[in-house]
Design a protein around this motif. Structure first.
Motif, short mmCIF file in Angstrom:
data_model
loop_
_atom_site.label_atom_id
_atom_site.label_comp_id
_atom_site.label_asym_id
_atom_site.label_seq_id
_atom_site.Cartn_x
_atom_site.Cartn_y
_atom_site.Cartn_z
N ILE A 1 -11.15 -4.17 5.12
CA ILE A 1 -10.60 -5.35 4.44
C ILE A 1 -9.75 -6.14 5.43
O ILE A 1 -8.74 -5.63 5.94
N LEU B 1 -10.85 -5.36 -5.14
CA LEU B 1 -9.71 -5.95 -4.44
C LEU B 1 -10.12 -6.76 -3.21
O LEU B 1 -9.47 -7.76 -2.87
N LYS B 2 -11.15 -6.33 -2.52
CA LYS B 2 -11.52 -6.93 -1.24
C LYS B 2 -11.70 -8.46 -1.32
O LYS B 2 -11.13 -9.19 -0.49
N LEU C 1 -5.16 5.91 2.24
CA LEU C 1 -4.70 5.09 1.12
C LEU C 1 -4.58 5.93 -0.14
O LEU C 1 -5.50 6.65 -0.51
N TYR D 1 -10.14 0.21 6.18
CA TYR D 1 -11.07 0.32 5.05
C TYR D 1 -11.99 -0.90 4.96
O TYR D 1 -12.61 -1.14 3.93
N LEU E 1 -5.35 -1.36 5.56
CA LEU E 1 -6.48 -1.94 4.85
C LEU E 1 -7.62 -2.31 5.80
O LEU E 1 -8.79 -2.24 5.43
N LEU F 1 -11.51 -0.79 -4.21
CA LEU F 1 -11.54 -1.67 -3.04
C LEU F 1 -12.61 -2.74 -3.18
O LEU F 1 -12.45 -3.86 -2.68
N THR G 1 0.84 -1.19 0.00
CA THR G 1 0.00 0.00 0.00
C THR G 1 0.88 1.24 0.00
O THR G 1 1.93 1.26 0.64
N LEU H 1 -11.77 5.25 -5.10
CA LEU H 1 -11.32 4.38 -4.01
C LEU H 1 -12.33 3.28 -3.76
O LEU H 1 -11.97 2.10 -3.59
N GLU H 2 -13.61 3.62 -3.74
CA GLU H 2 -14.65 2.64 -3.45
C GLU H 2 -14.70 1.55 -4.51
O GLU H 2 -14.81 0.35 -4.19
#
Length: 525
Positions: A441, A413-414, A366, A439, A436, A410, A354, A406-407
């Motif tokens: 995660i 990626l989550k 982030l 956020y 993370l 993620l 990150t 960002l939303e």
């Protein structure tokens, strides 16, 4: 020389020298193999300084450095919690302990240690032997446990303060003379050695009680006469514990030693042996200084390749790949990111890093994420870069073009970061986990290269990203570090200054500004 009247014995607390050297000096490693040597270097310097100052009326005729051998002594048999609260020895100090013994012998100074006994017991026995033979004794230490030995020709020298400790010095410390130090310590206990003592009674109160009643036995026999109810009950309830504490703090001054005082007579060092040891340790400056004092030619110590490079061959599997800019991609939309997600699931593991706005993981925001599944191929997902020319670091809320929100990023990626079938690899993973985690995660399972390095090599070298990259690639080039780093793009597109520069176009990375971004090595070095 037979030890007797007119002789002066110096007893050096070896453990005190070692820990003083270890904590006073910065870490130092032998270049040829990365062996920690900072404590040995400091220990050698202190021994040399001692020898230089051993002159005048207080000069020693006999000397020995006394060490602890092992951690289990007869006191542990009396009380299994004795010293149980002490921290483990630092890993980078452990390999240096036997080298301090070698250093002592290289100076031709007696080096003594006995299994099952502490150094303090050996010092106490030798001090009594020398005193009874009519000689003087100086104990070179600031250890309060040794103050019970002071008197009748025995004194202490605190090497830290260069201050002599006689009877008056002991009274200043304990409030009683040396003959009652054990009684005071038995009452007060010792948190460092985990000696229990009497709960709630400290040094001052213990000294008042001993001075009033004369000695510990009289105090415990007459404990019912004490006016303060709580203090009286404490002594009555814990009498056996106090007596045990006395046995723990009292030194054994009647040991059978496998050597005598005459064996401790000062001898000149063998120049070849001493300089050979210093050359083996690669102490160039100390070697020159001591060689000059001995009237000898300083040994030639060949320049060695750094341990990180010399040991690179012990890390198999690091491919020697050319650095190809085309293999490093900036991901700016969900479709491109999904390609990488598919690669990760196919491979079963991914290197993650990150990029954030702060070194404080609890407040860091982030800014981007790097992913790598094959050496020499990686991507960077910018998430919060700001356009150029927007004032100070936080002067604009607008994002540079070409980034996912960002939303959205993620959300893609989550699932893979939380997938138990995909191993996530990082360096100093704790930082990334916390970032993370804020956020939402929960990254798992994980592997941390910093912890793996520590488990494999402990105190042989530090465990920062740059050094491990050099060990893996045997090169200090920027490109090499990029290939080994979990965030390779940060060293490729160096112009992405967080929140203050424009985002370079993914099709023409060469046009990026030349100012350096905060790189992964900043946090781990």
């Amino acid at each position: 020389m037979s030890f007797g009247k007119g002789c002066h014995l110096h007893l050096i607390d070896g453990s005190a020298y070692i820990f003083r050297a270890f904590h006073a000096l910065p870490p130092l490693t032998r270049k040829s193999d990365g062996l920690p040597t900072g404590a040995v270097s400091g220990f050698v310097s202190m021994l040399q300084r001692y020898i230089e100052n051993n002159t005048g009326a207080d000069a020693a005729t006999h000397v020995a450095v006394i060490f602890d051998k092992g951690s289990h002594t007869f006191r542990n048999d009396l009380y299994d919690q004795y010293k149980a609260n002490r921290d483990a020895m630092p890993e980078d100090l452990r390999p240096q302990i036997p080298l301090t013994r070698e250093a002592t012998r290289a100076f031709n100074i007696a080096c003594e240690e006995i299994e099952g006994f502490e150094a303090d017991d050996i010092i106490g026995t030798l001090a009594h032997m020398a005193r009874d033979a009519g000689g003087r004794v100086t104990i070179i230490s600031s250890d309060k446990d040794l103050m019970q030995l002071v008197g009748d020709g025995v004194e202490m020298l605190d090497p830290m303060k260069n201050k002599r400790i006689d009877n008056e010095g002991v009274v200043e410390k304990f409030g009683v003379g040396p003959d009652r130090v054990v009684d005071v310590q038995a009452l007060a206990g010792d948190s460092v050695d985990n000696v229990p003592g009497a709960p709630g009674i400290g040094i001052k109160t213990a000294a008042l009680l001993i001075n009033e009643f004369g000695d510990l036995d009289a105090l415990l026999e007459r404990a019912g006469e004490i006016k303060q109810p709580k203090r009286r009950q404490t002594l009555i309830d814990h009498a056996d514990q106090i007596r045990l504490s006395r046995e723990l703090v009292k030194l054994d001054c009647d040991m059978e030693l496998p050597f005598g005082l005459d064996d401790l007579e000062i001898q000149d060092p063998d120049p070849e042996k001493l300089l050979g040891f210093l050359a083996q340790m690669e102490f160039r400056t100390i070697s020159k200084r001591i060689a000059e004092q001995l009237g000898q030619e300083a040994p030639v110590i060949e320049a060695s390749a750094p341990a990180a490079v010399a040991a690179a061959t012990d890390l198999p599997g690091a491919p020697d790949l050319p650095f190809d800019h085309a293999n490093y991609e900036m991901v700016g939309d969900a479709q491109a990111l999904q390609v990488w997600i598919d690669r990760i699931r196919e491979r079963g593991y991914v290197s993650v890093d990150t990029e954030t706005t702060s070194l404080d993981e609890m407040t860091a925001e982030l800014v981007g994420v790097s992913l790598c599944v094959d050496a020499g191929t990686a991507c960077y997902i910018p998430l919060a870069h700001r356009p150029e020319g927007t004032g100070d670091l936080f002067g604009s809320d607008d994002l540079a073009p070409g980034q996912m929100t960002l939303e959205d990023a993620l959300a893609v990626l989550k699932p893979v970061l939380e997938d138990p079938s995909v191993l996530k690899i990082a360096h100093n993973m704790k930082y990334d986990l916390k970032v993370l985690g804020r956020y939402g995660i929960a990254v798992h399972p994980i592997e941390d290269t910093m912890l793996l390095s520590y488990a494999l090599h402990a105190g042989l070298h530090n465990h920062g990203m740059d050094l491990l990259s050099e060990r893996a690639q045997a090169s200090r080039s920027t490109a090499t570090r990029c290939r080994a780093c979990p965030a390779p793009l940060l060293r490729r597109w160096r112009g992405w200054r967080l929140k203050s520069t424009s985002l370079p176009d993914a099709r023409s990375p060469s046009e990026a500004p030349s100012r350096s971004a905060r790189s992964c090595s900043t946090r781990w070095a």
